[in-house]
Motif scaffolding. Structure first.
Motif, PDB file in Angstrom:
ATOM      1  N   GLN A   1       0.663  -0.559  -0.301  1.00  0.00           N
ATOM      2  CA  GLN A   1       0.004   0.043   0.363  1.00  0.00           C
ATOM      3  C   GLN A   1       0.609   1.450  -0.270  1.00  0.00           C
ATOM      4  OE1 GLN A   1      -2.724  -1.600   2.992  1.00  0.00           O
ATOM      5  NE2 GLN A   1      -4.376   0.244   2.332  1.00  0.00           N
ATOM      6  N   ALA A   2       1.885   1.234   0.960  1.00  0.00           N
ATOM      7  CA  ALA A   2       2.299   2.873   0.615  1.00  0.00           C
ATOM      8  C   ALA A   2       3.288   2.772  -0.570  1.00  0.00           C
ATOM      9  CB  ALA A   2       4.051   2.152   2.094  1.00  0.00           C
ATOM     10  N   PHE A   3       3.971   1.818  -0.908  1.00  0.00           N
ATOM     11  CA  PHE A   3       4.199   1.826  -1.970  1.00  0.00           C
ATOM     12  C   PHE A   3       3.796   2.528  -3.423  1.00  0.00           C
ATOM     13  CE2 PHE A   3       8.910  -0.705  -0.773  1.00  0.00           C
ATOM     14  CZ  PHE A   3       9.512  -0.202  -0.788  1.00  0.00           C
ATOM     15  N   MET A   4       2.811   2.239  -3.455  1.00  0.00           N
ATOM     16  CA  MET A   4       1.096   2.194  -4.124  1.00  0.00           C
ATOM     17  C   MET A   4       0.760   3.310  -3.787  1.00  0.00           C
ATOM     18  SD  MET A   4       1.371  -0.221  -6.218  1.00  0.00           S
ATOM     19  CE  MET A   4      -0.117   0.148  -7.674  1.00  0.00           C
ATOM     20  N   TYR A   5       0.466   4.214  -2.776  1.00  0.00           N
ATOM     21  CA  TYR A   5       0.006   5.015  -3.154  1.00  0.00           C
ATOM     22  C   TYR A   5       1.333   6.081  -2.837  1.00  0.00           C
ATOM     23  CZ  TYR A   5      -3.201   3.269  -0.504  1.00  0.00           C
ATOM     24  OH  TYR A   5      -5.206   2.755  -0.078  1.00  0.00           O
ATOM     25  N   GLY A   6       2.805   5.984  -3.495  1.00  0.00           N
ATOM     26  CA  GLY A   6       4.013   6.714  -3.575  1.00  0.00           C
ATOM     27  C   GLY A   6       4.869   7.520  -2.827  1.00  0.00           C
ATOM     28  N   ALA A   7       4.458   6.721  -1.104  1.00  0.00           N
ATOM     29  CA  ALA A   7       5.314   6.716   0.073  1.00  0.00           C
ATOM     30  C   ALA A   7       7.566   6.268  -0.525  1.00  0.00           C
ATOM     31  CB  ALA A   7       5.090   6.500   0.795  1.00  0.00           C
ATOM     32  N   LYS A   8       7.502   7.690  -0.594  1.00  0.00           N
ATOM     33  CA  LYS A   8       9.078   7.450   0.177  1.00  0.00           C
ATOM     34  C   LYS A   8       9.945   6.387   1.395  1.00  0.00           C
ATOM     35  CE  LYS A   8      11.115  11.675  -2.541  1.00  0.00           C
ATOM     36  NZ  LYS A   8      11.292  12.707  -1.918  1.00  0.00           N
TER      37      LYS A   8
END
Length: 364
Positions: free
Chosen positions: A125-132
């Motif tokens: 989820q964190a990656f898909m939402y664009g988080a660093k």
């Protein structure tokens, strides 16, 4: 009346009069909140005494956990202050919520995670939402310490539960429970990790009680995983360990608030083992159709441990009166941690595409 006025637009729109927002606050929402309060006839039967058990199913929030309630407030207030980036330490659910709401608000999100200590569903989820995403060599408590340090020196808003707006948003779940039941429950049971949620519920219950929207306050009962139970043991756990990653925290940020909530309400804190947590997770899914991540099942495990006919003589749980209404919060969806759930799968049998073969396999 227009569709827009009927449409549920999230906790800030629904509970604005009880939240620290103004006309200048840009509302960053994904229509969080308004999660179902599901009656559980089988848990009610286990407890007995004519009690009614209800499950506050927070896994049906937009990113799959209760964190969305607090994050809509934290991100909205960060946007009001002009922040362009936010940061959090996380065992998973906070990272998903922070990244999603930051994306919604056009902000950069930065997430510090304990390396190798986060469920795959949450990391995705964190990656898909664009988080660093930055993995650190350490645990959640190390990550939170670093986030605090970064927030003190950099123009980045911290959106962990040390941010007071987070608890303001999370308290709205208590409002919803009172509105649905017509009053506060007699007992409320929650998993406890960083301890912000039980603190927030107690805030919400007190606020509605002060506004005469309820006639009583519930006993607040918290359950920690046995290998990660600093509040129960009364000391920091340097190396917390539990299968329930969302509550694998050795030094809770809201420790004092949570301890006060349990004490002042006449409640208590107790522990459940990983075995009890996993058994409760499977039981809830297979008996009530509610699939939750392991940390969520801590509240159900505690209920089953301390309120059934097999309750032990040394159980710290307060005596439950006949006819009590009990609410258990389950904080995150089961698909947050699919690897743990997959261990229940012992194998899938394959047969020829034939009716008799299928009936033979299933015992028909």
């Amino acid at each position: 009346m227009s569709f827009q006025s009927l449409h549920d637009r999230g906790v800030i729109a629904r509970w604005r009069e009880f939240l620290p927002v103004s006309e200048k606050t840009p509302v960053i929402s994904l229509n969080e909140g308004s999660t179902p309060l599901v009656h559980s006839p089988r848990l009610s039967a286990l407890v007995g005494l004519g009690c009614e058990v209800y499950i506050k199913y927070e896994g049906l929030n937009p990113t799959g956990s209760f964190k969305d309630r607090g994050m809509t407030m934290a991100i909205s207030k960060a946007a009001e202050a002009g922040a362009r980036a936010v940061i959090c330490a996380s065992t998973g659910n906070t990272s998903a919520a922070a990244a999603a709401y930051a994306a919604r608000g056009g902000m950069t999100s930065i997430v510090l995670l304990p390396a190798g200590k986060i469920a795959l569903g949450k990391l995705a989820q964190a990656f898909m939402y664009g988080a660093k995403v930055v993995a650190i060599e350490g645990n959640f408590d190390d990550a939170l310490r670093l986030v605090r340090e970064i927030g003190e020196t950099e123009p980045i808003a911290v959106v962990n539960s040390i941010n007071p707006y987070r608890l303001e948003g999370q308290k709205t779940a208590a409002f919803e429970i009172i509105e649905t039941l017509g009053d506060a429950p007699d007992v409320h049971i929650l998993p406890v990790g960083n301890a912000g949620n039980i603190s927030a519920y107690w805030m919400g219950y007190n606020e509605f009680h002060q506004h005469k929207r309820s006639t009583r306050l519930p006993k607040m009962i918290g359950y920690q995983a046995a290998g990660s139970a600093p509040i129960y043991y009364g000391k920091v756990v340097e190396k917390p360990e539990t299968i329930a990653t969302a509550i694998r925290i050795g030094n809770p940020a809201s420790w004092d608030k949570a301890a006060a909530a349990m004490k002042d309400s006449g409640g208590t804190v107790d522990i459940v083992t990983d075995e009890q947590i996993l058994a409760a997770q499977y039981w809830l899914a297979s008996h009530e159709g509610i699939f939750v991540e392991p940390a969520s099942a801590a509240s159900i495990a505690g209920l089953m441990k301390c309120m059934g006919k097999d309750r032990c003589a040394t159980c710290p749980m307060p005596t439950i009166a006949e006819g009590s209404r009990i609410v258990c919060t389950v904080t995150g969806h089961g698909l947050k941690d699919p690897d743990v759930a997959a261990k229940h799968i012992s194998g899938i049998s394959t047969v020829r595409a034939d009716k008799s073969a299928i009936l033979s396999l299933i015992g028909g």
